[in-house]
Write a protein that holds these residues in place. Sequence first.
Motif, PDB file in Angstrom:
ATOM      1  N   TRP A 103      17.348  70.028  69.877  1.00 30.88           N
ATOM      2  CA  TRP A 103      16.758  71.373  69.711  1.00 30.88           C
ATOM      3  C   TRP A 103      17.522  72.151  68.537  1.00 30.88           C
ATOM      4  O   TRP A 103      16.850  73.153  68.052  1.00 30.88           O
ATOM      5  CB  TRP A 103      17.162  72.156  71.018  1.00 30.88           C
ATOM      6  N   ARG A 145      15.070  72.447  65.496  1.00 25.56           N
ATOM      7  CA  ARG A 145      13.871  73.394  65.382  1.00 25.56           C
ATOM      8  C   ARG A 145      14.306  74.698  64.875  1.00 25.56           C
ATOM      9  O   ARG A 145      13.369  75.520  64.147  1.00 25.56           O
ATOM     10  CB  ARG A 145      13.429  73.397  67.031  1.00 25.56           C
ATOM     11  N   ALA A 193      12.411  68.403  64.990  1.00 28.55           N
ATOM     12  CA  ALA A 193      11.842  69.952  65.444  1.00 28.55           C
ATOM     13  C   ALA A 193      10.461  70.135  66.194  1.00 28.55           C
ATOM     14  O   ALA A 193      10.400  70.833  67.251  1.00 28.55           O
ATOM     15  CB  ALA A 193      11.746  70.773  63.992  1.00 28.55           C
TER      16      ALA A 193
END
Length: 348
Positions: free
Chosen positions: A96, A99, A47
């Motif tokens: 991604w 995150r 993240a």
Amino acid sequence: MTTPTAAPTPRGWRRLPVVHQLRQSVGLQRVMLIVGLVLTGLLLLSALLAPWLAPYGYGQIRSADTGPFGAQQPPSAEHWLGTTVGGFDVLSRVIWGSRTAVLVIVIAIAASLIIGVLLGLVSGYFGGWLDRVLVVIADAVYAFPSLLLAIVLAIVISGGQSSMIGGVLAAALSITVVFTPQYLRVVRAETIRIKSEAFVESARVIGASNGRIMFKHVLRNSTRTLPLIITLNASEAVLTLAGLGFLGFGIEPTKAAEWGYDLNRAISDVTSGIWWTSVFPGVAIVLTVLGITLVGESLNDLADPRLRTRRASADVTGDVAATSVVPGGALTAPGGVEGLEPRTEDGR
């Protein structure tokens, strides 16, 4: 004659929460805790370092060098985990997506923790009609499934097609509403127990205000079990976010990456033998939930004082067995102690 030296005190870093729990654990419990910490650490690193770890952006479908990625491309040197039906790089979407998951966990846990602790502290300390009302509301909230509430909030916030902020807030708010009663009940029970302790009565006698007693004396002693609940609730937050995206109420792919949405888009691929578009987002969800759950369960077990007793017994050396009283033997430690006579079988 030499004077015995005192044992050195442990260094400050050994008393840190995670390090202290790790040193307490033994055997399989230590293995579970280490595996959980490694998986959770990988999630946090992914993240934080997503812009540098991901080869492409979460919404990128073409490269300046090779042109469009192409849809449903198998794993290759250019795309290690292949591409999705929409032409997105699977590896980049998985990285991604971590995150997005961390954002939901942080917002949901922080909000529910603050609200639940404050309400539980007030409810347990003052009691009366306010306590009864809060307890009834907390029981009623349990009737609302977090996923159903997340769907409703997603529709209210952004019409079901969420941006990154809208999707994260929809999942986080629903989780906050569901998790708040848990913290309220735990803190309330501890507050009721602690407010009758002698040190609280002493503070009240010397004229301390209710606010000072609540936040200086009661609060500090009523939140010791909350870290265990936080770790277990974090895994449920990830599942709620994934379920929201899988049902089509998640975040648009051009706004942010989300594992549940990618699984939803990969349903038709499974029947066609295209496995990479669904396996890797699914594995990311499983490993994330597994890592956080292992940490929570390990901390929960280490809070049991019986485990510390077993650890203390395991640390004792074998010399203790030589001091046991054996019929007809001597009550001496290895090397002998002057002034002790051997015992006979009748104990005289």
